[in-house]
Design an enzyme around this catalytic site. Sequence first.
Site, PDB file in Angstrom:
ATOM      1  N   LYS A  41       0.253   2.092   0.608  1.00 54.87           N
ATOM      2  CA  LYS A  41       1.422   2.351   1.459  1.00 54.87           C
ATOM      3  C   LYS A  41       1.787   1.084   2.241  1.00 54.87           C
ATOM      4  CE  LYS A  41      -1.594   4.050   5.133  1.00 54.87           C
ATOM      5  NZ  LYS A  41      -2.317   5.221   5.622  1.00 54.87           N
ATOM      6  N   ARG A 139      -2.367  15.680  12.759  1.00 58.04           N
ATOM      7  CA  ARG A 139      -1.159  15.047  12.250  1.00 58.04           C
ATOM      8  C   ARG A 139      -0.608  16.030  11.223  1.00 58.04           C
ATOM      9  NH1 ARG A 139      -1.798   8.887  10.023  1.00 58.04           N
ATOM     10  NH2 ARG A 139      -2.631   9.975   8.226  1.00 58.04           N
ATOM     11  N   HIS A 173      -8.098  14.084   6.535  1.00 54.38           N
ATOM     12  CA  HIS A 173      -8.152  12.688   6.990  1.00 54.38           C
ATOM     13  C   HIS A 173      -8.986  12.600   8.268  1.00 54.38           C
ATOM     14  CE1 HIS A 173      -6.946   8.571   6.963  1.00 54.38           C
ATOM     15  NE2 HIS A 173      -6.167   8.641   8.017  1.00 54.38           N
ATOM     16  N   ARG A 232     -10.652   7.238  -0.745  1.00 57.33           N
ATOM     17  CA  ARG A 232      -9.262   6.875  -0.449  1.00 57.33           C
ATOM     18  C   ARG A 232      -9.179   5.704   0.532  1.00 57.33           C
ATOM     19  NH1 ARG A 232      -8.070  11.959   1.751  1.00 57.33           N
ATOM     20  NH2 ARG A 232      -7.726  10.932   3.705  1.00 57.33           N
ATOM     21  N   TYR A 273       9.360 -21.802  25.698  1.00 56.18           N
ATOM     22  CA  TYR A 273      10.045 -20.872  26.595  1.00 56.18           C
ATOM     23  C   TYR A 273       9.176 -20.514  27.791  1.00 56.18           C
ATOM     24  CZ  TYR A 273      13.558 -19.845  22.991  1.00 56.18           C
ATOM     25  OH  TYR A 273      14.569 -19.920  22.082  1.00 56.18           O
ATOM     26  N   CYS A 320       7.555 -18.862  19.569  1.00 59.32           N
ATOM     27  CA  CYS A 320       8.998 -18.592  19.500  1.00 59.32           C
ATOM     28  C   CYS A 320       9.291 -17.706  18.282  1.00 59.32           C
ATOM     29  CB  CYS A 320       9.786 -19.884  19.380  1.00 59.32           C
ATOM     30  SG  CYS A 320       9.359 -21.125  20.611  1.00 59.32           S
ATOM     31  N   ASP A 322      10.782 -18.567  15.462  1.00 62.68           N
ATOM     32  CA  ASP A 322      10.586 -19.268  14.184  1.00 62.68           C
ATOM     33  C   ASP A 322       9.626 -20.446  14.256  1.00 62.68           C
ATOM     34  OD1 ASP A 322      12.812 -17.675  13.222  1.00 62.68           O
ATOM     35  OD2 ASP A 322      14.072 -19.049  14.378  1.00 62.68           O
TER      36      ASP A 322
HETATM   37  C1  LIG Z   1      -3.727   5.129   5.468  1.00 62.31           C
HETATM   38  C2  LIG Z   1      -4.521   6.255   4.963  1.00 62.31           C
HETATM   39  C3  LIG Z   1      -5.756   6.027   4.333  1.00 62.31           C
HETATM   40  C4  LIG Z   1      -6.436   4.678   4.282  1.00 62.31           C
HETATM   41  O1  LIG Z   1      -7.008   4.403   5.551  1.00 62.31           O
HETATM   42  P1  LIG Z   1      -7.919   3.108   5.763  1.00 62.31           P
HETATM   43  O2  LIG Z   1      -8.394   3.251   7.162  1.00 62.31           O
HETATM   44  O3  LIG Z   1      -7.016   1.931   5.604  1.00 62.31           O
HETATM   45  O4  LIG Z   1      -8.992   3.142   4.761  1.00 62.31           O
HETATM   46  C5  LIG Z   1      -6.386   7.118   3.766  1.00 62.31           C
HETATM   47  N1  LIG Z   1      -5.847   8.360   3.835  1.00 62.31           N
HETATM   48  C6  LIG Z   1      -4.677   8.612   4.457  1.00 62.31           C
HETATM   49  C7  LIG Z   1      -4.159  10.003   4.521  1.00 62.31           C
HETATM   50  C8  LIG Z   1      -3.978   7.571   5.063  1.00 62.31           C
HETATM   51  O5  LIG Z   1      -2.827   7.827   5.689  1.00 62.31           O
END
Ligand SMILES: *Cc1c(COP(=O)(O)O)cnc(C)c1O
Length: 390
Positions: A41, A139, A173, A232, A273, A320, A322
Amino acid sequence: MREEEVLRRTWAEIDLDALAWNYHAARRRIGPEVRYLGVVKADAYGHGAVQISRKLEELGCDYLAVSSLDEARELREGGITGPVLILGHTPPEMTAQLLRWNITQTVSALAKAEAYSEAAQAAGGTLRVHIKVDTGMSRLGFLVRDGHFTDGVQAIARACALPNLEPEGIFTHFSCSDSDTPSDRDYTTEQFRVFTAVLDALAQGGRRFPLRHCANSGALARYPETFLDMVRPGIALYGGDRDAEAMGMRPVMTLKSCVSTIKILDPGTEISYGRTCRTEGRRRVGVLPIGYADGLFRGLSNRMSFWTEAGPAPILGRICMDMTMADLSDLPEVRVGSAVEVFGTHQRADTLAEMLDTIPYELVCAVSKRVPRLYLEGGQVKERSLRIMA
Ligand SMILES: *Cc1c(COP(=O)(O)O)cnc(C)c1O
């Protein structure tokens, strides 16, 4: 634009050999039976989703995950043919597109499941889904904790029985699997206990899932009992955090810039700046063509140093949009055209993240679209991509 011109500014080197190394390190940890889902992602955490996904497929990665339909489509249009899971929400009105692009969708509530089911029937296809269970992240996901257990399990069972949905997977998660404090360890253990209790209750009703998964990078490092059918990990794959380092993984991205101009400033000269930096003695100051619009957080002003082969070059004054100034007084070897490292192989993104009270994820994701990515394999530049020219 010629390559040399791009290289004269700021660029990110993406080491595909490091990616392979990290993948194999994770594979050794999980064994041959457990599947591997690579989280790509957010443009593969800023590394380039299509290029990273191609390499992961080549390495034998079983599944990929993104956060939205647009990200999933980008993979398909980039030639990625393997299974892709959308972890986030997709409006049920877009079910026909999910079917057309052969994308697996997360289902996080019964009402959503019903809407996907109806839309899939109307489109004449079967939508592959993974059920998301909320075990404590609060979530997305079916509520199943405490008093919600029985209703939650029933709602999942009903969702899975709807027509034109193929419930291939189920997942949850972890919110703090990357932490070693005892209360966080207890919390993670409890999340996993609730998840397995849900799986058991569903199995009693005859519902089994080929792909049960929950282990993110933190769990990959700490909780082998949570690997189930598939892991994952995201950040570990990119070698970006302490856990990845502890597992022997290497940073995949190195953000680099170079010295565009050097000037000798008199004592008492004020730099950048807001005049936050004033030279004490005579200073040899480099101007670097990198700023917060490239993803160099302005909060690092006057705090971090660029890494050079001759030693650290501390930032002078505010970053800055750039450009950024750095002190080269003690580094006579560094000249106009010399490359410097912002973070990566020599200076870990963690170190900078700590200065900012954030996580390395935010630093790699922030590397902006005007920074070209150079894909390296076997020491050669294999591919170059610039998002704003695409
Ligand atoms: C982003 C995400 C992960 C990966 O998490 P990491 O901490 O980068 O390993 C796994 N599962 C879900 C649902 C996520 O949103």
